[in-house]
Design a protein around this motif. Structure first.
Motif, PDB file in Angstrom:
ATOM      1  N   GLU A  14       0.839  -1.200   0.000  1.00  0.00           N
ATOM      2  CA  GLU A  14       0.000   0.000   0.000  1.00  0.00           C
ATOM      3  C   GLU A  14       0.877   1.254   0.000  1.00  0.00           C
ATOM      4  O   GLU A  14       2.099   1.183   0.070  1.00  0.00           O
ATOM      5  CB  GLU A  14      -0.917  -0.010   1.225  1.00  0.00           C
ATOM      6  CG  GLU A  14      -2.298  -0.558   0.955  1.00  0.00           C
ATOM      7  CD  GLU A  14      -3.079   0.307  -0.027  1.00  0.00           C
ATOM      8  OE1 GLU A  14      -2.765   1.514  -0.182  1.00  0.00           O
ATOM      9  OE2 GLU A  14      -4.007  -0.223  -0.648  1.00  0.00           O
ATOM     10  N   SER A  18       0.953   5.482   4.189  1.00  0.00           N
ATOM     11  CA  SER A  18       0.029   4.666   4.984  1.00  0.00           C
ATOM     12  C   SER A  18       0.773   3.597   5.764  1.00  0.00           C
ATOM     13  O   SER A  18       0.440   3.312   6.927  1.00  0.00           O
ATOM     14  CB  SER A  18      -1.016   4.012   4.074  1.00  0.00           C
ATOM     15  OG  SER A  18      -1.781   4.983   3.394  1.00  0.00           O
ATOM     16  N   ALA A  22       1.001   3.462   9.879  1.00  0.00           N
ATOM     17  CA  ALA A  22       0.585   2.271  10.616  1.00  0.00           C
ATOM     18  C   ALA A  22       1.707   1.771  11.516  1.00  0.00           C
ATOM     19  O   ALA A  22       1.451   1.313  12.642  1.00  0.00           O
ATOM     20  CB  ALA A  22       0.160   1.175   9.641  1.00  0.00           C
ATOM     21  N   SER A  25       1.773   4.033  14.510  1.00  0.00           N
ATOM     22  CA  SER A  25       0.622   3.775  15.371  1.00  0.00           C
ATOM     23  C   SER A  25       0.783   2.480  16.151  1.00  0.00           C
ATOM     24  O   SER A  25       0.244   2.338  17.257  1.00  0.00           O
ATOM     25  CB  SER A  25      -0.657   3.717  14.533  1.00  0.00           C
ATOM     26  OG  SER A  25      -0.913   4.966  13.918  1.00  0.00           O
ATOM     27  N   ALA A  26       1.529   1.526  15.581  1.00  0.00           N
ATOM     28  CA  ALA A  26       1.756   0.244  16.258  1.00  0.00           C
ATOM     29  C   ALA A  26       2.824   0.346  17.337  1.00  0.00           C
ATOM     30  O   ALA A  26       3.115  -0.641  18.014  1.00  0.00           O
ATOM     31  CB  ALA A  26       2.148  -0.819  15.241  1.00  0.00           C
ATOM     32  N   SER A 227       4.624  -7.174   5.971  1.00  0.00           N
ATOM     33  CA  SER A 227       3.299  -6.590   5.751  1.00  0.00           C
ATOM     34  C   SER A 227       3.215  -5.896   4.401  1.00  0.00           C
ATOM     35  O   SER A 227       4.158  -5.220   3.969  1.00  0.00           O
ATOM     36  CB  SER A 227       2.974  -5.578   6.853  1.00  0.00           C
ATOM     37  OG  SER A 227       2.901  -6.206   8.106  1.00  0.00           O
ATOM     38  N   GLN A 229      -0.102  -4.467   3.750  1.00  0.00           N
ATOM     39  CA  GLN A 229      -1.221  -3.568   4.026  1.00  0.00           C
ATOM     40  C   GLN A 229      -1.044  -2.943   5.407  1.00  0.00           C
ATOM     41  O   GLN A 229      -0.551  -3.609   6.326  1.00  0.00           O
ATOM     42  CB  GLN A 229      -2.546  -4.334   3.991  1.00  0.00           C
ATOM     43  CG  GLN A 229      -2.835  -5.050   2.692  1.00  0.00           C
ATOM     44  CD  GLN A 229      -3.103  -4.098   1.553  1.00  0.00           C
ATOM     45  OE1 GLN A 229      -3.672  -3.019   1.766  1.00  0.00           O
ATOM     46  NE2 GLN A 229      -2.697  -4.468   0.346  1.00  0.00           N
ATOM     47  N   PRO A 230      -1.456  -1.687   5.592  1.00  0.00           N
ATOM     48  CA  PRO A 230      -1.330  -1.050   6.913  1.00  0.00           C
ATOM     49  C   PRO A 230      -2.020  -1.831   8.016  1.00  0.00           C
ATOM     50  O   PRO A 230      -1.525  -1.892   9.147  1.00  0.00           O
ATOM     51  CB  PRO A 230      -1.981   0.323   6.708  1.00  0.00           C
ATOM     52  CG  PRO A 230      -1.900   0.582   5.249  1.00  0.00           C
ATOM     53  CD  PRO A 230      -2.016  -0.763   4.585  1.00  0.00           C
ATOM     54  N   THR A 231      -3.156  -2.448   7.697  1.00  0.00           N
ATOM     55  CA  THR A 231      -3.912  -3.167   8.712  1.00  0.00           C
ATOM     56  C   THR A 231      -3.195  -4.418   9.209  1.00  0.00           C
ATOM     57  O   THR A 231      -3.541  -4.957  10.274  1.00  0.00           O
ATOM     58  CB  THR A 231      -5.290  -3.574   8.165  1.00  0.00           C
ATOM     59  OG1 THR A 231      -5.116  -4.290   6.924  1.00  0.00           O
ATOM     60  CG2 THR A 231      -6.150  -2.339   7.914  1.00  0.00           C
ATOM     61  N   GLU A 232      -2.203  -4.902   8.452  1.00  0.00           N
ATOM     62  CA  GLU A 232      -1.480  -6.110   8.862  1.00  0.00           C
ATOM     63  C   GLU A 232      -0.433  -5.825   9.933  1.00  0.00           C
ATOM     64  O   GLU A 232      -0.067  -6.715  10.708  1.00  0.00           O
ATOM     65  CB  GLU A 232      -0.797  -6.747   7.642  1.00  0.00           C
ATOM     66  CG  GLU A 232      -1.756  -7.282   6.605  1.00  0.00           C
ATOM     67  CD  GLU A 232      -1.068  -7.703   5.325  1.00  0.00           C
ATOM     68  OE1 GLU A 232      -1.662  -8.497   4.566  1.00  0.00           O
ATOM     69  OE2 GLU A 232       0.062  -7.234   5.054  1.00  0.00           O
ATOM     70  N   PRO A 234      -0.119  -3.919  12.890  1.00  0.00           N
ATOM     71  CA  PRO A 234      -0.270  -4.001  14.350  1.00  0.00           C
ATOM     72  C   PRO A 234      -0.328  -5.425  14.891  1.00  0.00           C
ATOM     73  O   PRO A 234       0.375  -5.765  15.849  1.00  0.00           O
ATOM     74  CB  PRO A 234      -1.583  -3.250  14.612  1.00  0.00           C
ATOM     75  CG  PRO A 234      -1.773  -2.366  13.433  1.00  0.00           C
ATOM     76  CD  PRO A 234      -1.195  -3.117  12.274  1.00  0.00           C
ATOM     77  N   ASN A 235      -1.154  -6.281  14.294  1.00  0.00           N
ATOM     78  CA  ASN A 235      -1.296  -7.644  14.799  1.00  0.00           C
ATOM     79  C   ASN A 235      -0.018  -8.449  14.618  1.00  0.00           C
ATOM     80  O   ASN A 235       0.351  -9.260  15.483  1.00  0.00           O
ATOM     81  CB  ASN A 235      -2.466  -8.349  14.111  1.00  0.00           C
ATOM     82  CG  ASN A 235      -3.811  -7.805  14.539  1.00  0.00           C
ATOM     83  OD1 ASN A 235      -3.934  -7.196  15.606  1.00  0.00           O
ATOM     84  ND2 ASN A 235      -4.828  -8.006  13.723  1.00  0.00           N
TER      85      ASN A 235
END
Length: 259
Positions: A14, A18, A22, A25-26, A227, A229-232, A234-235
Motif C-alpha cells: 500500500e 500509509s 501504521a 501507530s503500532a 506486511s 497492508q497497513p492493517t497487517e 499491528p497484529n
C-alpha cells in the motif's frame, strides 16, 4: 521493537505514507521499507517486473525522496531497504545494483525455482514425488548460495516452501543443517517472518526445526512482519513481540544499523 520488512506501493504494498503511519501507530521505533526488486532479464522475470512492479531499480531514487520527506514528519526511524529476488545467475547484476543504490540494507529471498514460484501450489501438484524432492533440493541450493554470496544483510522467509502444500514437510534436517552452517559463517542473518503467522496456515518462518538448528549454531536473527497492508502491521508486530518473548530470542538489527 523495529520491523525490518514491509512493502509499499513501490512494489506490491500500500501507499508508503500509509505503511509508515501504521508502523508509528503500532508503537514501532523503526520500520524498514523493503520493496521487491528483480534484475533478471529472463522472460519469466521480465513479466514479473511488468505485472507486479518488482522494479525498484528504476524507482528507488523517487521512493528515497519520499522516505526523506516522511522522516521529517514521523517520529520513528524509517529505513530505505530492498528485497531482492536471488538467483545465482544474477549475482553480478545484483551486486552492481546494490553498490550503485546504496540502500540502508538489503534483504535477499528465493521465490522461484526453475521459473516456478514456490508459493503457488498448482506449479507442483502434478509433479511426481521425486520431482518435488528435486525442487526442494534446488531451493536449498539457491538459499545457501544466497547466504554465501554475502550480498545481503538479511535473508527473508528462509523456509518459504512450507507455505506450499505439495512441498511442505519435504525439507530434511540435512537441508536445514546446511543452511544453519552457512548462516553461521556469513554476515547475512535470517529473519523471524510473520507473513503467514496469523493466516489459516499459521506458519512462522523459520519453522521450529530450522529455528532449533539456527540456535544450535548460535545464529542471530532479526524480525520482519512482511506486511503489505497497513492493517497487517499491528497484529503482526504484537505476534512477533510475543514470539520473541516466549522463545527467549533477542533479535538484532541488520549490519550497519544502530542496534
Amino acid at each position: 521493537m523495529r520491523d525490518f520488512h514491509v512493502h509499499s506501493n513501490y512494489s506490491d504494498g500500500e501507499f508508503l505514507r500509509s505503511m509508515v503511519r501504521a508502523a508509528e501507530s503500532a508503537g514501532l521505533e523503526g520500520v524498514g521499507v523493503a520493496d521487491h526488486c528483480n534484475v533478471a532479464t529472463r522472460e519469466h522475470h521480465a513479466s514479473m517486473r511488468s505485472v507486479y512492479g518488482f522494479n525498484l531499480d528504476l524507482t528507488y531514487e523517487r521512493r528515497r525522496r519520499g522516505i526523506d520527506r516522511l522522516r521529517e514528519e514521523f517520529d520513528l526511524a524509517i529505513y530505505d531497504a530492498v528485497e531482492m529476488d536471488y538467483d545465482l545467475r544474477d549475482e553480478a547484476a545484483i551486486e552492481t545494483f546494490l553498490a550503485e543504490a546504496g540502500f540502508d540494507y538489503a534483504i535477499g529471498s528465493v521465490h522461484d525455482i526453475g521459473g516456478r514460484n514456490v508459493q503457488v501450489s498448482s506449479n507442483f501438484s502434478a509433479m511426481s514425488e521425486a520431482e518435488r524432492d528435486a525442487v526442494v533440493d534446488d531451493y536449498f541450493d539457491q538459499l545457501v548460495a544466497l547466504v554465501e554470496s554475502e550480498l545481503f544483510e538479511i535473508a527473508a522467509h528462509v523456509d518459504l516452501l512450507e507455505r506450499t502444500p505439495p512441498l511442505r514437510g519435504r525439507a530434511t534436517d540435512d537441508h536445514y543443517r546446511r543452511v544453519a552452517q552457512a548462516f553461521a559463517e556469513s554476515r547475512t542473518i535470517p529473519e523471524i517472518n510473520a507473513g503467514r503467522a496469523l493466516s489459516d496456515a499459521g506458519i512462522v518462518h523459520p519453522s521450529d526445526r530450522l529455528l532449533s538448528l539456527l540456535r544450535e549454531y548460535d545464529v542471530a536473527v532479526t524480525v520482519g512482519t512482511d506486511s503489505h497492508q497497513p492493517t497487517e502491521i499491528p497484529n503482526r508486530v504484537d505476534f512477533l513481540a510475543e514470539f520473541v518473548a516466549e522463545t527467549g530470542l533477542e533479535p538484532v538489527s541488520p549490519d550497519g544499523l544502530e542496534r
